[in-house]
Motif scaffolding. Structure first.
Motif, PDB file in Angstrom:
ATOM      1  N   GLU A  98       2.074  13.081  -8.237  1.00 52.36           N
ATOM      2  CA  GLU A  98       2.162  13.604  -6.734  1.00 52.36           C
ATOM      3  C   GLU A  98       3.397  13.659  -6.359  1.00 52.36           C
ATOM      4  O   GLU A  98       3.886  14.348  -5.326  1.00 52.36           O
ATOM      5  N   GLN A  99       4.553  12.866  -6.926  1.00 51.20           N
ATOM      6  CA  GLN A  99       5.463  12.841  -6.369  1.00 51.20           C
ATOM      7  C   GLN A  99       6.374  14.385  -6.626  1.00 51.20           C
ATOM      8  O   GLN A  99       6.920  14.988  -5.631  1.00 51.20           O
ATOM      9  N   SER A 144       0.754  -1.186   0.102  1.00 49.36           N
ATOM     10  CA  SER A 144      -0.033  -0.151   0.102  1.00 49.36           C
ATOM     11  C   SER A 144       0.869   1.213   0.074  1.00 49.36           C
ATOM     12  O   SER A 144       0.599   2.284  -0.613  1.00 49.36           O
ATOM     13  N   ALA A 145       2.055   1.126   0.754  1.00 49.44           N
ATOM     14  CA  ALA A 145       2.851   2.337   0.727  1.00 49.44           C
ATOM     15  C   ALA A 145       3.782   2.562  -0.583  1.00 49.44           C
ATOM     16  O   ALA A 145       3.754   3.858  -1.133  1.00 49.44           O
ATOM     17  N   VAL A 146       3.984   1.590  -1.193  1.00 49.23           N
ATOM     18  CA  VAL A 146       4.788   1.472  -2.446  1.00 49.23           C
ATOM     19  C   VAL A 146       3.617   2.103  -3.531  1.00 49.23           C
ATOM     20  O   VAL A 146       3.898   2.964  -4.427  1.00 49.23           O
ATOM     21  N   ARG A 147       2.600   1.475  -3.550  1.00 49.37           N
ATOM     22  CA  ARG A 147       1.512   2.151  -4.742  1.00 49.37           C
ATOM     23  C   ARG A 147       1.266   3.536  -4.250  1.00 49.37           C
ATOM     24  O   ARG A 147       1.013   4.350  -5.335  1.00 49.37           O
ATOM     25  N   GLY A 168       5.959   6.512   4.599  1.00 49.25           N
ATOM     26  CA  GLY A 168       6.049   5.308   5.565  1.00 49.25           C
ATOM     27  C   GLY A 168       6.802   4.260   4.921  1.00 49.25           C
ATOM     28  O   GLY A 168       6.810   3.015   5.149  1.00 49.25           O
ATOM     29  N   LEU A 169       7.613   4.428   3.910  1.00 48.62           N
ATOM     30  CA  LEU A 169       8.814   3.573   3.513  1.00 48.62           C
ATOM     31  C   LEU A 169      10.101   3.377   3.865  1.00 48.62           C
ATOM     32  O   LEU A 169      10.621   4.400   4.757  1.00 48.62           O
ATOM     33  N   GLN A 170      10.687   2.291   3.978  1.00 53.16           N
ATOM     34  CA  GLN A 170      11.995   2.067   4.356  1.00 53.16           C
ATOM     35  C   GLN A 170      12.991   2.187   3.269  1.00 53.16           C
ATOM     36  O   GLN A 170      14.335   1.803   3.643  1.00 53.16           O
ATOM     37  N   PHE A 171      12.510   2.245   2.017  1.00 56.26           N
ATOM     38  CA  PHE A 171      13.292   1.956   0.856  1.00 56.26           C
ATOM     39  C   PHE A 171      12.903   3.247  -0.192  1.00 56.26           C
ATOM     40  O   PHE A 171      11.846   3.325  -0.110  1.00 56.26           O
TER      41      PHE A 171
END
Length: 332
Positions: free
Chosen positions: A131-132, A121-124, A280-283
Protein backbone atom coordinates in the motif's frame (compact mmCIF):
# COMPACT_ATOMS: atom_id res chain seq x y z
CA UNK A 1 -4.92 21.75 35.21
CA UNK A 2 -2.22 20.81 32.70
CA UNK A 3 -2.85 17.58 30.87
CA UNK A 4 -0.45 14.66 31.25
CA UNK A 5 1.53 12.57 28.76
CA UNK A 6 1.18 8.79 28.63
CA UNK A 7 4.08 6.80 27.15
CA UNK A 8 3.27 3.25 26.04
CA UNK A 9 6.39 1.21 25.32
CA UNK A 10 8.58 -1.39 27.01
CA UNK A 11 11.26 -1.33 29.67
CA UNK A 12 14.08 -1.76 27.11
CA UNK A 13 13.16 1.29 25.04
CA UNK A 14 16.08 3.72 25.18
CA UNK A 15 14.06 6.30 23.21
CA UNK A 16 11.49 6.47 26.02
CA UNK A 17 14.25 6.46 28.66
CA UNK A 18 15.69 9.63 27.15
CA UNK A 19 12.44 11.46 26.45
CA UNK A 20 11.12 11.04 30.02
CA UNK A 21 13.75 13.35 31.66
CA UNK A 22 13.27 15.92 28.89
CA UNK A 23 9.54 16.02 29.67
CA UNK A 24 10.24 16.25 33.40
CA UNK A 25 12.65 19.12 32.75
CA UNK A 26 9.86 20.93 30.92
CA UNK A 27 7.49 20.55 33.88
CA UNK A 28 5.62 17.40 32.85
CA UNK A 29 5.99 14.07 34.67
CA UNK A 30 4.74 11.46 32.21
CA UNK A 31 3.08 8.19 33.11
CA UNK A 32 5.01 5.32 31.54
CA UNK A 33 3.29 2.05 30.73
CA UNK A 34 5.84 -0.68 30.00
CA UNK A 35 3.98 -3.47 28.23
CA UNK A 36 6.57 -6.11 29.17
CA UNK A 37 5.62 -5.48 32.83
CA UNK A 38 1.88 -5.20 32.24
CA UNK A 39 -0.43 -6.21 33.84
CA UNK A 40 1.91 -7.68 36.48
CA UNK A 41 3.09 -4.32 37.82
CA UNK A 42 -0.04 -2.27 37.12
CA UNK A 43 -3.66 -1.89 38.08
CA UNK A 44 -6.20 -0.92 35.41
CA UNK A 45 -9.80 0.10 35.84
CA UNK A 46 -12.37 1.29 33.29
CA UNK A 47 -15.89 2.27 34.36
CA UNK A 48 -19.19 2.91 32.59
CA UNK A 49 -22.20 4.03 34.56
CA UNK A 50 -25.28 6.12 33.84
CA UNK A 51 -23.86 7.62 30.66
CA UNK A 52 -20.48 8.43 32.19
CA UNK A 53 -17.08 6.91 31.35
CA UNK A 54 -13.86 6.91 33.30
CA UNK A 55 -10.73 4.94 33.93
CA UNK A 56 -7.31 5.00 35.49
CA UNK A 57 -3.95 3.26 35.59
CA UNK A 58 -1.73 2.71 38.63
CA UNK A 59 1.92 1.64 38.63
CA UNK A 60 2.17 -0.59 41.69
CA UNK A 61 5.92 -0.30 42.51
CA UNK A 62 5.83 3.51 42.54
CA UNK A 63 2.13 4.06 43.31
CA UNK A 64 2.06 6.56 40.42
CA UNK A 65 -1.47 6.97 39.07
CA UNK A 66 -3.12 8.63 36.10
CA UNK A 67 -6.77 9.13 35.31
CA UNK A 68 -7.93 8.90 31.72
CA UNK A 69 -9.39 12.39 31.97
CA UNK A 70 -5.94 13.74 32.86
CA UNK A 71 -4.26 12.48 29.69
CA UNK A 72 -3.74 15.01 26.91
CA UNK A 73 -1.24 13.15 24.75
CA UNK A 74 -0.15 9.56 24.15
CA UNK A 75 3.14 8.40 22.65
CA UNK A 76 2.70 4.80 21.53
CA UNK A 77 6.29 3.71 20.95
CA UNK A 78 6.97 -0.02 20.92
CA UNK A 79 5.02 -3.21 21.70
CA UNK A 80 6.14 -6.08 23.92
CA UNK A 81 4.95 -9.40 25.30
CA UNK A 82 2.78 -9.02 28.38
CA UNK A 83 3.92 -10.22 31.83
CA UNK A 84 1.57 -11.90 34.30
CA UNK A 85 1.86 -12.47 38.03
CA UNK A 86 1.63 -16.24 37.67
CA UNK A 87 4.65 -17.84 36.04
CA UNK A 88 3.00 -21.25 35.58
CA UNK A 89 0.07 -20.45 33.28
CA UNK A 90 -0.84 -23.28 30.96
CA UNK A 91 -0.67 -22.71 27.20
CA UNK A 92 -4.41 -22.10 27.00
CA UNK A 93 -4.45 -19.90 30.10
CA UNK A 94 -1.60 -17.84 28.67
CA UNK A 95 -3.34 -17.45 25.30
CA UNK A 96 -6.57 -16.35 26.97
CA UNK A 97 -4.74 -14.00 29.35
CA UNK A 98 -3.08 -12.26 26.40
CA UNK A 99 -6.38 -11.86 24.55
CA UNK A 100 -8.20 -10.46 27.57
CA UNK A 101 -5.29 -8.16 28.44
CA UNK A 102 -5.36 -6.78 24.90
CA UNK A 103 -9.08 -6.11 25.19
CA UNK A 104 -8.81 -4.50 28.61
CA UNK A 105 -5.86 -2.25 27.79
CA UNK A 106 -6.74 -1.10 24.31
CA UNK A 107 -10.42 -0.87 25.15
CA UNK A 108 -9.25 1.77 27.64
CA UNK A 109 -6.63 3.53 25.51
CA UNK A 110 -8.62 3.62 22.27
CA UNK A 111 -11.43 5.38 24.12
CA UNK A 112 -9.13 8.35 24.79
CA UNK A 113 -9.96 11.49 22.84
CA UNK A 114 -6.57 13.19 22.84
CA UNK A 115 -3.40 13.86 20.84
CA UNK A 116 -1.48 10.78 19.70
CA UNK A 117 1.94 10.14 18.29
CA UNK A 118 1.44 6.69 16.83
CA UNK A 119 -2.28 5.99 17.19
CA UNK A 120 -2.50 2.18 16.85
CA UNK A 121 -5.13 2.23 14.10
CA UNK A 122 -3.17 4.80 12.07
CA UNK A 123 0.13 2.96 12.52
CA UNK A 124 -1.46 -0.31 11.46
CA UNK A 125 -2.93 1.30 8.36
CA UNK A 126 0.49 2.73 7.47
CA UNK A 127 2.58 -0.42 7.88
CA UNK A 128 1.72 -2.33 4.68
CA UNK A 129 4.58 -2.10 2.18
CA UNK A 130 2.48 -2.72 -0.94
CA UNK A 131 0.00 0.00 0.00
CA UNK A 132 2.89 2.36 0.73
CA UNK A 133 4.28 1.94 -2.80
CA UNK A 134 0.89 2.64 -4.36
CA UNK A 135 0.40 5.73 -2.20
CA UNK A 136 3.91 6.99 -2.98
CA UNK A 137 3.30 6.68 -6.72
CA UNK A 138 0.05 8.60 -6.36
CA UNK A 139 2.03 11.43 -4.73
CA UNK A 140 4.44 11.56 -7.67
CA UNK A 141 7.34 9.50 -6.32
CA UNK A 142 9.21 7.02 -8.47
CA UNK A 143 9.27 3.62 -6.78
CA UNK A 144 11.40 0.61 -7.74
CA UNK A 145 9.81 -1.85 -10.14
CA UNK A 146 8.45 -4.41 -7.69
CA UNK A 147 6.75 -7.78 -7.61
CA UNK A 148 5.23 -9.52 -4.59
CA UNK A 149 4.26 -13.06 -5.52
CA UNK A 150 4.30 -16.73 -4.62
CA UNK A 151 4.26 -17.71 -8.32
CA UNK A 152 7.81 -18.72 -9.37
CA UNK A 153 7.05 -18.25 -13.07
CA UNK A 154 5.99 -14.67 -12.48
CA UNK A 155 9.14 -13.93 -10.48
CA UNK A 156 11.25 -15.37 -13.31
CA UNK A 157 9.40 -13.21 -15.84
CA UNK A 158 9.93 -10.16 -13.62
CA UNK A 159 13.66 -10.92 -13.42
CA UNK A 160 13.89 -11.17 -17.20
CA UNK A 161 12.09 -7.86 -17.62
CA UNK A 162 14.46 -5.88 -15.40
CA UNK A 163 17.62 -4.74 -17.25
CA UNK A 164 19.89 -4.76 -14.20
CA UNK A 165 19.98 -6.63 -10.90
CA UNK A 166 17.01 -7.33 -8.69
CA UNK A 167 16.98 -7.57 -4.90
CA UNK A 168 15.07 -9.59 -2.35
CA UNK A 169 13.74 -7.49 0.52
CA UNK A 170 11.66 -8.77 3.42
CA UNK A 171 8.38 -6.91 3.83
CA UNK A 172 8.03 -7.52 7.56
CA UNK A 173 11.42 -7.82 9.23
CA UNK A 174 14.99 -8.61 8.11
CA UNK A 175 15.17 -10.87 11.18
CA UNK A 176 13.02 -13.40 9.27
CA UNK A 177 11.05 -14.16 12.42
CA UNK A 178 14.14 -14.87 14.56
CA UNK A 179 12.99 -12.27 17.08
CA UNK A 180 9.73 -14.20 17.58
CA UNK A 181 11.22 -17.51 18.73
CA UNK A 182 13.56 -18.67 21.48
CA UNK A 183 17.25 -18.38 20.64
CA UNK A 184 17.69 -22.16 20.67
CA UNK A 185 15.05 -22.47 17.94
CA UNK A 186 16.50 -19.85 15.58
CA UNK A 187 17.67 -21.16 12.22
CA UNK A 188 19.12 -17.86 11.00
CA UNK A 189 19.76 -14.39 12.31
CA UNK A 190 18.04 -12.89 9.29
CA UNK A 191 18.89 -11.39 5.94
CA UNK A 192 18.99 -7.80 4.76
CA UNK A 193 18.27 -6.48 1.30
CA UNK A 194 20.13 -8.87 -0.98
CA UNK A 195 20.99 -8.86 -4.68
CA UNK A 196 19.46 -11.99 -6.19
CA UNK A 197 22.16 -14.22 -7.65
CA UNK A 198 21.80 -16.80 -10.39
CA UNK A 199 22.04 -19.50 -7.74
CA UNK A 200 19.09 -17.95 -5.93
CA UNK A 201 17.13 -17.84 -9.18
CA UNK A 202 17.86 -21.56 -9.64
CA UNK A 203 16.00 -22.11 -6.36
CA UNK A 204 13.20 -19.62 -6.99
CA UNK A 205 10.54 -22.35 -6.76
CA UNK A 206 10.89 -21.87 -2.99
CA UNK A 207 8.73 -18.75 -3.25
CA UNK A 208 5.81 -21.07 -3.84
CA UNK A 209 5.78 -21.48 -0.07
CA UNK A 210 4.91 -17.83 0.59
CA UNK A 211 4.74 -14.57 -1.30
CA UNK A 212 8.07 -12.70 -1.40
CA UNK A 213 9.00 -9.19 -2.49
CA UNK A 214 11.53 -8.56 -5.27
CA UNK A 215 12.53 -5.14 -6.60
CA UNK A 216 14.78 -3.70 -9.25
CA UNK A 217 18.10 -2.61 -7.79
CA UNK A 218 18.35 1.19 -8.00
CA UNK A 219 21.88 2.64 -8.40
CA UNK A 220 22.55 5.15 -5.62
CA UNK A 221 24.38 8.41 -5.28
CA UNK A 222 23.36 8.49 -1.60
CA UNK A 223 20.38 7.70 0.59
CA UNK A 224 18.04 9.74 2.77
CA UNK A 225 16.34 9.11 6.08
CA UNK A 226 13.58 11.66 6.43
CA UNK A 227 12.14 11.90 9.94
CA UNK A 228 8.91 13.82 10.46
CA UNK A 229 7.80 14.72 13.99
CA UNK A 230 4.70 16.90 14.13
CA UNK A 231 5.42 19.93 11.94
CA UNK A 232 9.19 19.40 11.89
CA UNK A 233 11.09 17.56 9.15
CA UNK A 234 14.68 16.34 9.47
CA UNK A 235 16.47 15.05 6.37
CA UNK A 236 19.62 12.99 6.93
CA UNK A 237 21.93 12.42 3.96
CA UNK A 238 23.52 8.97 4.23
CA UNK A 239 26.71 8.28 2.26
CA UNK A 240 25.93 4.59 1.93
CA UNK A 241 28.14 4.10 -1.11
CA UNK A 242 31.30 4.91 0.86
CA UNK A 243 31.45 1.38 2.32
CA UNK A 244 30.87 -1.96 0.60
CA UNK A 245 28.84 -3.17 3.59
CA UNK A 246 26.15 -0.51 3.09
CA UNK A 247 26.01 -0.23 -0.68
CA UNK A 248 23.00 -2.54 -0.98
CA UNK A 249 21.53 -2.32 2.55
CA UNK A 250 22.32 0.73 4.66
CA UNK A 251 21.29 -0.94 7.91
CA UNK A 252 24.74 -2.34 8.76
CA UNK A 253 25.55 -0.01 11.65
CA UNK A 254 29.06 -1.47 11.98
CA UNK A 255 30.05 0.57 8.93
CA UNK A 256 31.10 4.07 9.97
CA UNK A 257 29.61 5.92 7.02
CA UNK A 258 28.88 9.65 7.01
CA UNK A 259 25.50 11.04 8.01
CA UNK A 260 24.87 14.75 7.54
CA UNK A 261 21.99 17.20 7.61
CA UNK A 262 20.59 18.18 4.26
CA UNK A 263 17.69 20.08 2.74
CA UNK A 264 15.16 18.41 0.49
CA UNK A 265 13.89 19.96 -2.73
CA UNK A 266 10.57 21.68 -1.98
CA UNK A 267 8.51 19.19 -3.99
CA UNK A 268 10.13 16.17 -2.34
CA UNK A 269 9.52 17.68 1.10
CA UNK A 270 5.87 18.28 0.18
CA UNK A 271 5.46 14.65 -0.89
CA UNK A 272 7.06 13.35 2.31
CA UNK A 273 4.83 15.49 4.51
CA UNK A 274 1.74 14.54 2.52
CA UNK A 275 2.63 10.86 2.76
CA UNK A 276 2.78 10.87 6.57
CA UNK A 277 -0.16 13.24 7.04
CA UNK A 278 -2.31 11.11 4.75
CA UNK A 279 -2.45 8.45 7.45
CA UNK A 280 -3.28 10.93 10.18
CA UNK A 281 0.14 10.36 11.74
CA UNK A 282 2.38 12.80 13.61
CA UNK A 283 5.50 10.70 13.02
CA UNK A 284 7.15 9.01 10.07
CA UNK A 285 10.63 7.81 9.12
CA UNK A 286 10.90 7.59 5.34
CA UNK A 287 13.72 5.93 3.39
CA UNK A 288 14.59 7.36 -0.03
CA UNK A 289 17.32 6.79 -2.62
CA UNK A 290 18.88 9.58 -4.64
CA UNK A 291 20.17 8.20 -7.94
CA UNK A 292 23.36 9.33 -9.70
CA UNK A 293 21.07 11.49 -11.87
CA UNK A 294 19.58 13.19 -8.80
CA UNK A 295 16.18 11.48 -8.92
CA UNK A 296 14.48 10.76 -5.60
CA UNK A 297 13.12 7.20 -5.30
CA UNK A 298 10.76 6.15 -2.50
CA UNK A 299 11.58 2.92 -0.68
CA UNK A 300 9.38 2.78 2.42
CA UNK A 301 8.02 4.55 5.48
CA UNK A 302 8.46 3.36 9.06
CA UNK A 303 5.45 4.65 11.02
CA UNK A 304 7.08 3.78 14.36
CA UNK A 305 10.71 3.73 13.23
CA UNK A 306 13.91 4.27 15.20
CA UNK A 307 15.32 7.80 15.26
CA UNK A 308 17.73 8.01 18.20
CA UNK A 309 20.63 6.83 16.03
CA UNK A 310 19.99 9.73 13.64
CA UNK A 311 20.37 12.25 16.47
CA UNK A 312 23.49 10.47 17.71
CA UNK A 313 25.05 10.71 14.25
CA UNK A 314 23.77 14.24 13.56
CA UNK A 315 23.72 15.98 16.98
CA UNK A 316 22.26 19.18 15.53
CA UNK A 317 19.04 17.24 14.97
CA UNK A 318 17.25 17.62 18.31
CA UNK A 319 14.80 14.79 17.61
CA UNK A 320 14.18 13.74 21.21
CA UNK A 321 13.44 17.30 22.30
CA UNK A 322 11.25 17.87 19.25
CA UNK A 323 9.30 14.72 20.17
CA UNK A 324 8.86 15.94 23.74
CA UNK A 325 7.79 19.43 22.62
CA UNK A 326 5.30 17.95 20.15
CA UNK A 327 3.75 15.83 22.90
CA UNK A 328 3.49 18.83 25.22
CA UNK A 329 1.87 21.01 22.55
CA UNK A 330 -0.55 18.22 21.74
CA UNK A 331 -1.41 17.75 25.41
CA UNK A 332 -2.07 21.46 25.77
Amino acid sequence: MAKKVLIVSNSSDLHADLVVPILIGKGCTPFRLDLDRFPRDYELCQRFRQGEWGGDLRHLPSDQRVGMGEIGAVWARKPAEYAFRSADLSAQESAYAKQETEQALFGLLMALDCFWIGHPSAVRAAMWKGEQLKRAMALGFRVPATIVSNAPARVRAFRQGVPGDIVFKSMSTPALGADEVAEALRQTGGIGTTIVSEEMMDNIDAVGELACQFQEYIPKQYELRVTIIGEQLFAAKIHSQDDARTMVDVRDMAAEIRYEATTLPAEIERRCRAFVAGYGLQFGALDLIVTPDGEHVFLENNPAGQFLYIEQLIPEFKLLETLADTLLRGAA
